[in-house]
Each structure stands twice: as structure tokens, then as C-alpha cells.
Scaffold this motif. Structure first.
Motif, PDB file in Angstrom:
ATOM      1  N   LEU A  32       0.844  -1.188   0.000  1.00  0.00           N
ATOM      2  CA  LEU A  32       0.000   0.000   0.000  1.00  0.00           C
ATOM      3  C   LEU A  32       0.880   1.239   0.000  1.00  0.00           C
ATOM      4  O   LEU A  32       1.689   1.428   0.907  1.00  0.00           O
ATOM      5  CB  LEU A  32      -0.893  -0.022   1.237  1.00  0.00           C
ATOM      6  N   GLY A  33       0.744   2.056  -1.042  1.00  0.00           N
ATOM      7  CA  GLY A  33       1.514   3.295  -1.131  1.00  0.00           C
ATOM      8  C   GLY A  33       3.004   3.038  -1.076  1.00  0.00           C
ATOM      9  O   GLY A  33       3.526   2.152  -1.743  1.00  0.00           O
ATOM     10  N   ALA A  34       3.696   3.792  -0.238  1.00  0.00           N
ATOM     11  CA  ALA A  34       5.144   3.665  -0.112  1.00  0.00           C
ATOM     12  C   ALA A  34       5.552   2.539   0.844  1.00  0.00           C
ATOM     13  O   ALA A  34       6.731   2.271   1.011  1.00  0.00           O
ATOM     14  CB  ALA A  34       5.730   4.984   0.373  1.00  0.00           C
ATOM     15  N   GLU A  35       4.580   1.899   1.467  1.00  0.00           N
ATOM     16  CA  GLU A  35       4.891   0.798   2.386  1.00  0.00           C
ATOM     17  C   GLU A  35       5.543  -0.358   1.641  1.00  0.00           C
ATOM     18  O   GLU A  35       5.226  -0.618   0.485  1.00  0.00           O
ATOM     19  CB  GLU A  35       3.611   0.266   3.051  1.00  0.00           C
ATOM     20  N   THR A  36       6.424  -1.036   2.320  1.00  0.00           N
ATOM     21  CA  THR A  36       6.995  -2.260   1.756  1.00  0.00           C
ATOM     22  C   THR A  36       6.417  -3.491   2.430  1.00  0.00           C
ATOM     23  O   THR A  36       6.611  -4.602   1.959  1.00  0.00           O
ATOM     24  CB  THR A  36       8.529  -2.269   1.898  1.00  0.00           C
ATOM     25  N   ALA A  37       5.701  -3.285   3.535  1.00  0.00           N
ATOM     26  CA  ALA A  37       5.112  -4.399   4.273  1.00  0.00           C
ATOM     27  C   ALA A  37       4.049  -5.091   3.421  1.00  0.00           C
ATOM     28  O   ALA A  37       3.307  -4.451   2.671  1.00  0.00           O
ATOM     29  CB  ALA A  37       4.496  -3.906   5.577  1.00  0.00           C
ATOM     30  N   LEU A  38       3.976  -6.379   3.571  1.00  0.00           N
ATOM     31  CA  LEU A  38       3.026  -7.208   2.846  1.00  0.00           C
ATOM     32  C   LEU A  38       1.604  -6.916   3.332  1.00  0.00           C
ATOM     33  O   LEU A  38       1.299  -7.086   4.503  1.00  0.00           O
ATOM     34  CB  LEU A  38       3.393  -8.667   3.088  1.00  0.00           C
ATOM     35  N   LEU A  39       0.762  -6.420   2.437  1.00  0.00           N
ATOM     36  CA  LEU A  39      -0.648  -6.160   2.735  1.00  0.00           C
ATOM     37  C   LEU A  39      -1.471  -7.399   2.410  1.00  0.00           C
ATOM     38  O   LEU A  39      -2.373  -7.780   3.152  1.00  0.00           O
ATOM     39  CB  LEU A  39      -1.146  -4.984   1.899  1.00  0.00           C
ATOM     40  N   ALA A  40      -1.159  -8.035   1.287  1.00  0.00           N
ATOM     41  CA  ALA A  40      -1.874  -9.227   0.850  1.00  0.00           C
ATOM     42  C   ALA A  40      -0.947 -10.057  -0.017  1.00  0.00           C
ATOM     43  O   ALA A  40      -0.008  -9.544  -0.621  1.00  0.00           O
ATOM     44  CB  ALA A  40      -3.137  -8.856   0.065  1.00  0.00           C
ATOM     45  N   LEU A  41      -1.249 -11.342  -0.069  1.00  0.00           N
ATOM     46  CA  LEU A  41      -0.554 -12.278  -0.937  1.00  0.00           C
ATOM     47  C   LEU A  41      -1.551 -12.724  -1.987  1.00  0.00           C
ATOM     48  O   LEU A  41      -2.700 -13.041  -1.666  1.00  0.00           O
ATOM     49  CB  LEU A  41      -0.067 -13.475  -0.101  1.00  0.00           C
ATOM     50  N   LEU A  42      -1.146 -12.731  -3.239  1.00  0.00           N
ATOM     51  CA  LEU A  42      -1.992 -13.226  -4.326  1.00  0.00           C
ATOM     52  C   LEU A  42      -1.253 -14.362  -5.006  1.00  0.00           C
ATOM     53  O   LEU A  42      -0.103 -14.198  -5.412  1.00  0.00           O
ATOM     54  CB  LEU A  42      -2.272 -12.131  -5.358  1.00  0.00           C
ATOM     55  N   GLN A  43      -1.903 -15.508  -5.112  1.00  0.00           N
ATOM     56  CA  GLN A  43      -1.343 -16.611  -5.888  1.00  0.00           C
ATOM     57  C   GLN A  43      -2.194 -16.753  -7.137  1.00  0.00           C
ATOM     58  O   GLN A  43      -3.410 -16.932  -7.071  1.00  0.00           O
ATOM     59  CB  GLN A  43      -1.348 -17.923  -5.121  1.00  0.00           C
ATOM     60  N   CYS A  44      -1.545 -16.661  -8.294  1.00  0.00           N
ATOM     61  CA  CYS A  44      -2.212 -16.749  -9.591  1.00  0.00           C
ATOM     62  C   CYS A  44      -1.739 -18.025 -10.275  1.00  0.00           C
ATOM     63  O   CYS A  44      -0.536 -18.213 -10.437  1.00  0.00           O
ATOM     64  CB  CYS A  44      -1.845 -15.572 -10.485  1.00  0.00           C
ATOM     65  N   ASP A  45      -2.679 -18.839 -10.672  1.00  0.00           N
ATOM     66  CA  ASP A  45      -2.364 -20.053 -11.419  1.00  0.00           C
ATOM     67  C   ASP A  45      -2.974 -19.905 -12.801  1.00  0.00           C
ATOM     68  O   ASP A  45      -4.176 -19.627 -12.928  1.00  0.00           O
ATOM     69  CB  ASP A  45      -2.919 -21.290 -10.718  1.00  0.00           C
TER      70      ASP A  45
END
Length: 151
Positions: free
Chosen positions: A55-68
């Protein structure tokens, strides 16, 4: 409001993501990541990818998306949102941003959601996904968002 952005999931993200599984809801809904999962989603010639949403300038993980990537070129998508940030509309923001991110490169995005996961159902429906069957298949409802690419 900060913009959602995506970057490839990196091995250094695994510890933060694995920490989400102390949350009972996350642990119940998503398989716990391990080294085999990491190798699967990072394989350069594989059909699966993991993205980190920030989110924005944050580097922290907000969500993980796995795409197959499916046989017809569509995507099967799993999204896990940081449990500490749930209930704030971030899942919808991440999903909407992902739809824009993939644009017309795929014919559709599919989601398979447990029938009792009302928050995820509301999220995908608010982003224009349509339920393809009324009855769960092995406990999961199948949702699809049609995109612009032709298979």
C-alpha cells in the motif's frame, strides 16, 4: 488514499506471510506456506506466481496473491489479506487493483470460495465476479470475472 501496488513475492516475504497463520481464520482457509510452495510459485517456467500487494510507499506485505494460469489462459486466484488489516475493505481494493493490473491479458479470473466465507463472497461480488453455480462443489463456490482477452 494510498494506491495498491504489486511486486513479485520474494523469499524474504515468507516469514511475514507464514506469521499470518497464527490467525485461526487464515489457517482454516489457506494452506500454510512451506519451502515446496515457495519453490512452486517462484519457478521461472511454472504456471503459478505469487505477488505481494503493498500500500503506497509501504513495503510491508498487505496481501498475498497466488495466480495459477489455467489451460484456457484464464487465471485462478487466491488472495490472503494480512489478518491484522482485515475488515477495512482492503481485500476489495486489492482485488480491484489486481483486475486493473492484469488488464486484458487473460480471458477471465476464477475464484473458488468456501460457501461459508461470506466476507470473500461479498468481496468478489462487489468486484463484478459472477457465481457460476448455486451449489458448492466439494464445499467451494466457483466465481468468475470475465476480462477482455480471447482464449
Amino acid at each position: 488514499m494510498s494506491q495498491v501496488s504489486f511486486r513479485p513475492f520474494q523469499p524474504g516475504d515468507l516469514a511475514a506471510y507464514a506469521g499470518w497463520f497464527a490467525d485461526p481464520e487464515t489457517e482454516r482457509r489457506v494452506s500454510v506456506p512451506d519451502q515446496a510452495w515457495l519453490e512452486h510459485v517462484l519457478a521461472p517456467d511454472g504456471r503459478s506466481r505469487a505477488l505481494a500487494a503493498t500500500l503506497g510507499a509501504e513495503t510491508a506485505l498487505l496481501a498475498l496473491l497466488q495466480c495459477d494460469i489455467e489451460d484456457d489462459g484464464g487465471l485462478s486466484l487466491l488472495i490472503a489479506v494480512d489478518p491484522a488489516r482485515r475488515g477495512k475493505g482492503l481485500g476489495r481494493r486489492v482485488l480491484s487493483a489486481f483486475i486493473e493490473h492484469v488488464g486484458d491479458r487473460h480471458p477471465h479470473i476464477d475464484g473458488h470460495i468456501e460457501a461459508d466465507n461470506l466476507a470473500s463472497i461479498a468481496c468478489v461480488e462487489s468486484c463484478g465476479f459472477v457465481r457460476l453455480s448455486e451449489e458448492p462443489d466439494d464445499g467451494f463456490l466457483h466465481y468468475r470475472k470475465v476480462l477482455g482477452a480471447r482464449p
